[in-house]
Design a protein around this motif. Structure first.
Motif, mmCIF file in Angstrom:
data_model
loop_
_atom_site.group_PDB
_atom_site.id
_atom_site.type_symbol
_atom_site.label_atom_id
_atom_site.label_comp_id
_atom_site.label_asym_id
_atom_site.label_seq_id
_atom_site.Cartn_x
_atom_site.Cartn_y
_atom_site.Cartn_z
ATOM 1 N N ARG A 248 6.051 16.099 -1.109
ATOM 2 C CA ARG A 248 5.302 15.218 -0.198
ATOM 3 C C ARG A 248 5.974 13.835 -0.143
ATOM 4 O O ARG A 248 6.059 13.232 0.931
ATOM 5 C CB ARG A 248 3.841 15.083 -0.647
ATOM 6 C CG ARG A 248 3.026 16.348 -0.428
ATOM 7 C CD ARG A 248 1.542 16.048 -0.258
ATOM 8 N NE ARG A 248 0.949 15.385 -1.417
ATOM 9 C CZ ARG A 248 0.516 16.016 -2.501
ATOM 10 N NH1 ARG A 248 0.618 17.319 -2.592
ATOM 11 N NH2 ARG A 248 -0.011 15.340 -3.500
ATOM 12 N N GLU B 108 2.169 1.833 -3.454
ATOM 13 C CA GLU B 108 1.146 2.398 -4.352
ATOM 14 C C GLU B 108 1.002 3.894 -4.112
ATOM 15 O O GLU B 108 0.884 4.684 -5.048
ATOM 16 C CB GLU B 108 -0.199 1.693 -4.119
ATOM 17 C CG GLU B 108 -0.232 0.305 -4.742
ATOM 18 C CD GLU B 108 -1.542 -0.422 -4.495
ATOM 19 O OE1 GLU B 108 -1.640 -1.593 -4.885
ATOM 20 O OE2 GLU B 108 -2.469 0.178 -3.911
ATOM 21 N N ARG B 109 1.028 4.264 -2.836
ATOM 22 C CA ARG B 109 0.961 5.685 -2.490
ATOM 23 C C ARG B 109 2.153 6.431 -3.096
ATOM 24 O O ARG B 109 2.014 7.514 -3.674
ATOM 25 C CB ARG B 109 0.952 5.813 -0.969
ATOM 26 C CG ARG B 109 1.123 7.217 -0.446
ATOM 27 C CD ARG B 109 1.683 7.188 0.969
ATOM 28 N NE ARG B 109 3.026 6.629 0.992
ATOM 29 C CZ ARG B 109 3.673 6.233 2.088
ATOM 30 N NH1 ARG B 109 3.071 6.316 3.251
ATOM 31 N NH2 ARG B 109 4.893 5.749 2.023
ATOM 32 N N ASP B 110 3.355 5.849 -2.965
ATOM 33 C CA ASP B 110 4.565 6.497 -3.481
ATOM 34 C C ASP B 110 4.502 6.639 -4.997
ATOM 35 O O ASP B 110 4.881 7.673 -5.553
ATOM 36 C CB ASP B 110 5.810 5.679 -3.102
ATOM 37 C CG ASP B 110 6.084 5.689 -1.602
ATOM 38 O OD1 ASP B 110 6.871 4.840 -1.143
ATOM 39 O OD2 ASP B 110 5.511 6.542 -0.899
ATOM 40 N N ALA C 25 0.841 -1.194 0.000
ATOM 41 C CA ALA C 25 0.000 0.000 0.000
ATOM 42 C C ALA C 25 0.876 1.243 0.000
ATOM 43 O O ALA C 25 0.581 2.219 -0.692
ATOM 44 C CB ALA C 25 -0.917 -0.012 1.210
ATOM 45 N N ASP C 26 1.985 1.196 0.778
ATOM 46 C CA ASP C 26 2.898 2.327 0.799
ATOM 47 C C ASP C 26 3.474 2.576 -0.586
ATOM 48 O O ASP C 26 3.601 3.714 -1.020
ATOM 49 C CB ASP C 26 4.064 2.050 1.766
ATOM 50 C CG ASP C 26 3.628 2.168 3.219
ATOM 51 O OD1 ASP C 26 4.416 1.789 4.100
ATOM 52 O OD2 ASP C 26 2.505 2.643 3.453
ATOM 53 N N ALA D 30 1.896 6.830 -6.837
ATOM 54 C CA ALA D 30 0.907 7.854 -7.194
ATOM 55 C C ALA D 30 1.516 9.242 -7.077
ATOM 56 O O ALA D 30 1.284 10.122 -7.918
ATOM 57 C CB ALA D 30 -0.327 7.722 -6.299
ATOM 58 N N LEU D 31 2.307 9.450 -6.024
ATOM 59 C CA LEU D 31 2.945 10.760 -5.840
ATOM 60 C C LEU D 31 3.960 11.022 -6.945
ATOM 61 O O LEU D 31 4.046 12.143 -7.471
ATOM 62 C CB LEU D 31 3.644 10.821 -4.475
ATOM 63 C CG LEU D 31 2.706 11.061 -3.290
ATOM 64 C CD1 LEU D 31 3.452 10.865 -1.973
ATOM 65 C CD2 LEU D 31 2.110 12.466 -3.344
#
Lengths: 209, 279
Positions: free
Chosen positions: A25, A6-8, A3-4, A10-11
């Motif tokens: 961010r 995927e977040r990275d 999940a981390d 996306a950023l």
């Protein structure tokens, strides 16, 4: 972890699409951990590496910013960032080793000997870590301090998994010796401190003092 | 019996990376076998000791410093994009495509050369246009020869290392200003490669582009952090960087004299003055 990542990703995608805050961010999410890696990797027997670690993290994150368009996504974003930081640190360690330096006088900690056992251990461990050959220390910082799986540490360092296992094991063995956990050295001659003969091309910054 | 195993050999065995020779040896050597057992028992306390290291305190200025450095990098990118856009090219900053990415079957050497020359021309024109938009005739050197070999970077900043002690402050700076704005046309003295920077150069840190960018960003100059000239020099007996930046008023320049440790949050400003822009 997934999940981390995927977040990275996306950023990173937002950054590449022109979002002017996205890279900042991303940096904010990883900064503290990357600083810890840089500090522990750069810490040498000469003492305080805080400024150098901050410089290394800054250099590395600027490099990541410039090369973000070429990140192919074959590794996790976190692995990629760790790789850039560790390489920046290893570059600095090689430059440090190549520069002739005046050896610093031995510095005894100013605190009295009857301090808390936990603090004493931490200082001893940090001091022992700083005397390891650079490549062993870098591997241990990633695996034992940052908690990276061996495979990810291998990707960060750009070496085979077996090499990471060997470097970590050798580093732990030297720490065990320095911290007094080894009673039985066996019949062989002791390994000289700072020496790491079978690992080719390694320049030591710790020295044999 | 083969030679006894040293600590590295034992460590490799423990990690499953031992040589066949080592494996055979330890099977037949009680001394080395006992040493291996001892090393095995030491793993847990060592890993516990490492796990017990506290997370180091992040320096207070690190977040601001990183923000400033990223801001400076983004502004450089914007600059390059603006220069390209001003001449009708696509909105991407001008870059030279590395040859290995070009499909050689389809592009003749002549076309490649023409393409490369076109990009170089674009860079030169872009840099000159940029200089002219700053209000007339400031002698920005072009580092197209240098930057054609790399992704688009900032136009070269006239950079000197005079070591002059600008002791009398604004007078001395004003007198030196025309020369500093000319700087050196030697591309080896561009912002990315000023000479000096040896181990005993007190200003070595500020020759690093990232540290320099952080320092300049932290000055919060009125018209942005992009320098028009730099001089690695001295002030009142101590090493100091002179940075000439645009002022809000296009007829003037603002000059900062900062110490060697200049960084965001701690600019170490020794002197700030506004001077008329030389004609």
């Amino acid at each position: 972890m997934i999940a981390d990542d995927e977040r990275d990703r996306a950023l990173l995608a937002a950054h590449l699409a022109g979002d002017r805050d996205a890279f900042g961010r991303l940096v904010g999410l990883h900064r503290d951990r990357l600083y810890a890696v840089a500090l522990r990797t750069l810490a040498g027997p000469g003492g305080d590496a805080r400024e150098e670690a901050a410089d290394a993290v800054q250099d590395a994150l600027l490099s990541a910013f410039r090369h973000a368009p070429s990140f192919r996504g074959e590794a996790q974003v976190s692995t990629w960032l760790h790789r850039v930081v560790v390489n920046a640190c290893l570059d600095r360690l090689r430059r440090r080793a190549a520069r002739p330096t005046v050896p610093l006088p031995d510095e005894e900690p100013a605190t009295p000997r009857d301090r808390l056992a936990e603090r004493e251990t931490a200082l001893d461990v940090q001091a022992a870590l700083s005397t390891l050959p650079d490549e062993q220390r870098a591997a241990l910082v990633l695996v034992d301090l940052s908690g990276l799986p061996v495979e990810e540490a291998a990707a960060v360092l750009g070496v085979p998994v077996g090499t990471v296992k060997s470097r970590c094991s050798r580093g732990r063995a030297r720490l065990a010796e320095q911290l007094g956990h080894l009673r039985n050295r066996g019949p062989a001659r002791p390994v000289p401190p700072g020496g790491d003969a079978p690992d080719p091309g390694v320049r030591q910054s710790g020295g044999a003092t | 019996m083969s030679r006894h195993l040293d600590l590295d050999d034992l460590a490799d065995l423990l990690a499953g990376e031992g040589t066949e020779t080592a494996v055979r040896h330890v099977a037949g050597c009680p001394g080395c076998s006992a040493a291996l057992d001892d090393l095995d028992r030491a793993q847990a306390p060592v890993q516990a000791a490492l796990a017990g290291l506290p997370a180091p305190a992040v320096p207070d200025d690190l977040p601001a410093r990183l923000d400033a450095a990223l801001l400076a990098a983004r502004e450089r990118d914007d600059l390059a994009t603006t220069a390209a856009g001003a001449h009708g090219s696509a909105a991407r900053p001008p870059t030279v495509v590395p040859l290995h990415r070009v499909r050689r079957r389809q592009v003749s050497p002549e076309r490649l050369l023409a393409g490369a020359a076109g990009v170089v021309l674009l860079l030169v024109v872009g840099v000159v246009a940029l200089a002219n938009t700053r209000g007339g005739g400031v002698g920005t050197t072009s580092s197209s020869a240098g930057s054609a070999a790399a992704p688009a970077g900032p136009p070269a900043v006239p950079t000197s290392s005079t070591g002059t002690d600008y002791d009398s402050g604004p007078e001395a700076l004003g007198a030196a200003l025309p020369q500093l704005l000319q700087g050196s046309t030697d591309p080896r003295q561009s912002i990315t490669g000023a000479p000096g920077g040896g181990a005993d150069d007190p200003l070595a840190r500020l020759r690093d582009p990232a540290a320099l960018a952080g320092c300049l960003a932290g000055l919060r100059a009125p018209a942005g952090p992009r320098p028009l000239a730099l001089d690695y020099a001295r002030f009142a007996g101590q090493p100091a960087l002179v940075a000439v930046l645009p002022a809000g008023d296009p007829a003037r320049l603002v000059v900062y004299v900062v110490g060697a440790g200049c960084r965001p949050g701690s600019p170490e400003t020794l002197l700030t003055t506004q001077l008329a822009r030389p004609s």
